[in-house]
Enzyme design. Structure first.
Site, short mmCIF file in Angstrom:
data_model
loop_
_atom_site.label_atom_id
_atom_site.label_comp_id
_atom_site.label_asym_id
_atom_site.label_seq_id
_atom_site.Cartn_x
_atom_site.Cartn_y
_atom_site.Cartn_z
N GLU A 130 0.79 -1.22 0.00
CA GLU A 130 0.00 0.00 0.00
C GLU A 130 0.83 1.28 0.00
OE1 GLU A 130 -3.35 0.49 -0.24
OE2 GLU A 130 -3.46 -1.65 -0.69
N SER A 390 -36.16 -18.09 -27.85
CA SER A 390 -37.53 -17.84 -28.31
C SER A 390 -38.39 -17.11 -27.30
CB SER A 390 -38.20 -19.17 -28.69
OG SER A 390 -37.62 -19.70 -29.86
#
Length: 727
Positions: A130, A390
């Site tokens: 970090e 469909s």
């Protein structure tokens, strides 16, 4: 010396001085001066010098202002003991529609660990991934700041990186929000420098590691360690520390409970950085983080798919608040369990399944995003984009019905080619002439293609948008068979609008939000009714979908009461759909693989329809049976115009056929000829003109044989006066 001589001497001296002055004023060549002359400074140089002086002055003023701002911020920052006591996060209780608690979410805090209690591996792992210059910067890393500026100007991630330092992250977590604005970043930088001014590096890192969020409600390394590894943070190994440190960047993405592989890959990055920065040896960096024993996650179930979808909406519907709240949702616990069981029991091996069920007003009754939330929290009900097959024909037939077709109209199932595209039916056969109802019920592709071509593919796409499809829709001919990818919740919403008799439906999951004390912070408001299509289109579409379940491809969805719906299957059995409704409940089911590979035997009329039926039997068991309204009453503009209709009933009129023969009132077939076949008038045939008219027209009474039999009983009227000839 005489006075004259003195004057001459003084005059000579003055001349010598004047000559010397003149020589000094004359330019001297570089050769004559021995090369020691200098050019006067250029105008650009003067401006550069002035700019540098002004810049230095402004920089000094800026530093002074910054120093004052940092000093003032440092004075406002609470003491270390106060910051240590304050815990972040908000408790949220999520309730079902009947008030029962579904889940409680919020911060989970472990034991506070002092700096010396935190394992060195944990501290080093966090600094390495970090903020590698944490121990040398003053709260803001100039190199990272440069990267952030480059990122902001170019819009792309700079190679130098643009992330905040650990101190900046702590300032944001303690005092600010996550908005990515210049104003917030500037305040974050000032606060970070104030924190560095007020606290030591050890205190800053201790605060950070005990307060940073690691996902799943876990704040601080001790809570994260207990959540993921079932032991306190004081016992963290190198591999476990790497996993936890890797979570800070994106807790939800790298959480080992959501995606183990992602967490492992991120931890490998952390180990590499620790090795490069000298915190661990190459041998330690080779630890196999995939062998780390994770805590078994208990109590996770499909309801988390629903809460994961609904809770982020709080950021939109609520003002910013940090007090505990209760979220009252639309979820039915019994239906959620039935939906989970239906998906688990019917989904083919190796495939995933999803289900969404809506009430008639759009309230979500059940939502299942996959077969196992612990294995994968990806929500296939609200996020996955798949071809609907469909089931998309809903919009094709809606457009056709709105254009004037009816379920009884005849169409032809025949091979067809449209713009080079030749659709074929799933069985490879054509049945010739049939009606619209049968074509829909048995999902005949060639008929759908012809209807879509006739009404226009853009019209079909517009109909889908009208019914709430927000995904991108293509207008190529193949779109009539569901080639555009959509979400399950979108398709279910569209079918729910038919169940609601053509009124638009908006899915929602939050009914209200209250404080713990009962104060209402938000109340769902029903949207204004908006009719999407006319009543006759809704009736016709319901007729078609009911036929699909009664006699067509959706027979497996029958539940012993009226059901209307439609199946959907994509090429190579990659996706299976069934969406339908009964008694005001609309449910959509999708099944398939996440990698879009074929699933043997998967068809919309099989497993999805069976899962639909299994769920719906429970969902509607306490609801009254509702018959569908399928009577199609066409509007006047679709009927043949009849300008005489306003004058009465057909039985009130005489009609004359094409040959001039009289048609009796109430009959449409021609009456016998007045003169018969052989020229004789039938005795019971009425005259074409009245007795009075004929007598007046001929000037005298008719022979007795030619009188109207119905008038022979009445006395003859007096003869009309004879017209006198002109004289």
């Amino acid at each position: 010396m005489s006075r004259r001589g003195d004057r001459l001497q003084k005059k000579g001296a003055r001349g010598s001085r004047r000559a010397a002055a003149e020589r000094a004023e004359r330019p001297v060549s570089k050769a004559a001066s021995g090369g020691s002359g200098r050019k006067p400074p250029s105008r650009l140089g003067v401006w550069l010098k002035r700019g540098a002086l002004w810049g230095a002055g402004l920089a000094v003023m800026g530093l002074v202002v910054l120093g004052i701002a940092v000093a003032m911020a440092a004075r406002t920052i609470p003491s270390y003991s106060t910051l240590k006591a304050n815990q972040p996060g908000q408790t949220i209780v999520v309730r079902a529609r009947d008030g029962r608690e579904i889940v409680e979410l919020g911060p989970s805090f472990g034991e506070w660990l002092d700096y010396d209690q935190i394992p060195d591996n944990m501290k080093n792992a966090m600094v390495a991934v970090e903020d590698k210059r944490f121990n040398s910067h003053f709260g803001v890393d100039p190199i990272r700041l440069t990267g952030a500026l480059v990122e902001g100007i170019t819009g792309s991630r700079a190679r130098l990186g643009g992330t905040s330092t650990i101190t900046q992250q702590l300032a944001r977590n303690l005092f600010l929000n996550n908005n990515r604005t210049f104003d917030r970043k500037a305040r974050e930088a000032v606060l970070a420098m104030a924190i560095e001014w007020k606290f030591s590096k050890e205190e800053i890192l201790e605060l950070y590691l005990n307060k940073v969020y690691f996902g799943g409600g876990a704040y601080g390394i001790d809570s994260a360690s207990r959540k993921f590894f079932s032991h306190p943070a004081t016992d963290l190994s190198v591999g476990e520390a790497a996993i936890i440190a890797g979570l800070v960047k994106a807790p939800s993405r790298y959480s080992p409970t959501a995606d183990v592989q992602a967490a492992v890959d991120r931890a490998k990055v952390v180990l590499r950085l620790m090795r490069e920065q000298g915190y661990i040896t190459p041998d330690q960096a080779m630890v196999d983080v995939s062998e780390v024993q994770l805590k078994e996650q208990a109590g996770q179930n499909s309801v988390r798919y629903f809460t994961d979808w609904v809770l982020p909406q709080l950021d939109i519907i609520l003002p910013e608040t940090f007090e505990p709240i209760e979220v009252w949702t639309t979820l039915d616990i019994g239906m959620q369990r039935a939906a989970t069981a239906a998906i688990e029991a019917n989904t083919p091996d190796g495939a995933q399944g999803a289900l969404v069920s809506l009430d008639r007003d759009g309230a979500i009754l059940a939502l299942v995003g996959g077969t196992d939330y612990v294995a994968s929290n990806f929500n296939r009900a609200t996020t996955a984009m798949r071809q609907p097959g469909s089931s998309w024909k809903l919009f094709v037939y809606l457009a056709a019905l709105e254009a004037g077709y009816t379920p009884e109209d005849m169409v032809v199932d025949t091979p067809v080619t449209i713009d080079g595209w030749s659709p074929r039916n799933s069985n490879g056969k054509n049945i010739g002439e049939t009606d619209v109802r049968t074509a829909f019920a048995f999902s005949i592709n060639t008929v759908a293609a012809q209807l879509g071509n006739e009404v226009g593919f853009g019209t079909v796409a517009s109909m889908a948008k009208r019914f709430g499809i927000t995904s991108q829709i293509s207008t190529f001919p193949s779109m009539v068979l569901g080639s555009s990818e959509v979400r399950l919740i979108e398709m279910t919403r569209a079918f729910a609008a038919i169940s609601a008799k053509g009124i638009g439906v908006e899915p929602y999951g939050i009914a209200k939000v209250t404080t713990v004390g009962g104060d209402v912070l938000y109340q769902h408001q029903a949207a204004r009714d908006r009719a999407l299509v006319p009543d006759y289109v809704v009736a016709g579409m319901t007729d078609l979908m009911q036929a699909a379940v009664q006699t067509g491809t959706g027979r497996a969805a029958q539940i012993g009461r009226p059901v209307a719906g439609k199946t959907g299957t994509t090429s190579s059995n990659k996706d299976g759909w069934f969406i339908g409704f009964s008694s005001g409940v609309t449910t959509g089911v999708w099944m398939g693989r996440d990698d879009a590979k074929a699933v043997p035997g998967l068809q919309g009329g099989r497993a999805p329809a069976q899962a639909f039926a299994a769920f719906m039997r429970y969902a509607v068991k306490d609801r009254p049976v509702e018959e569908f309204e399928t009577t199609v009453e066409l509007p006047e503009w679709q009927l043949e115009p009849d300008e005489e209709a306003m004058f009465g009933e057909p039985e009130d009129y005489y009609f004359i056929d094409e040959q001039g023969n009289l048609v009796e009132p109430g009959r449409r077939e021609p009456a016998p000829s007045l003169f018969g076949v052989e020229g004789e008038r039938p005795r019971d045939a009425p005259p074409a003109a009245s007795q009075d008219f004929l007598e007046q027209a001929t000037g005298g009474a008719l022979p007795q044989g030619q009188r109207d039999p119905r008038r022979q009983q009445a006395p003859p009227p007096p003869p009309p006066p004879q017209a006198q000839p002109d004289e």
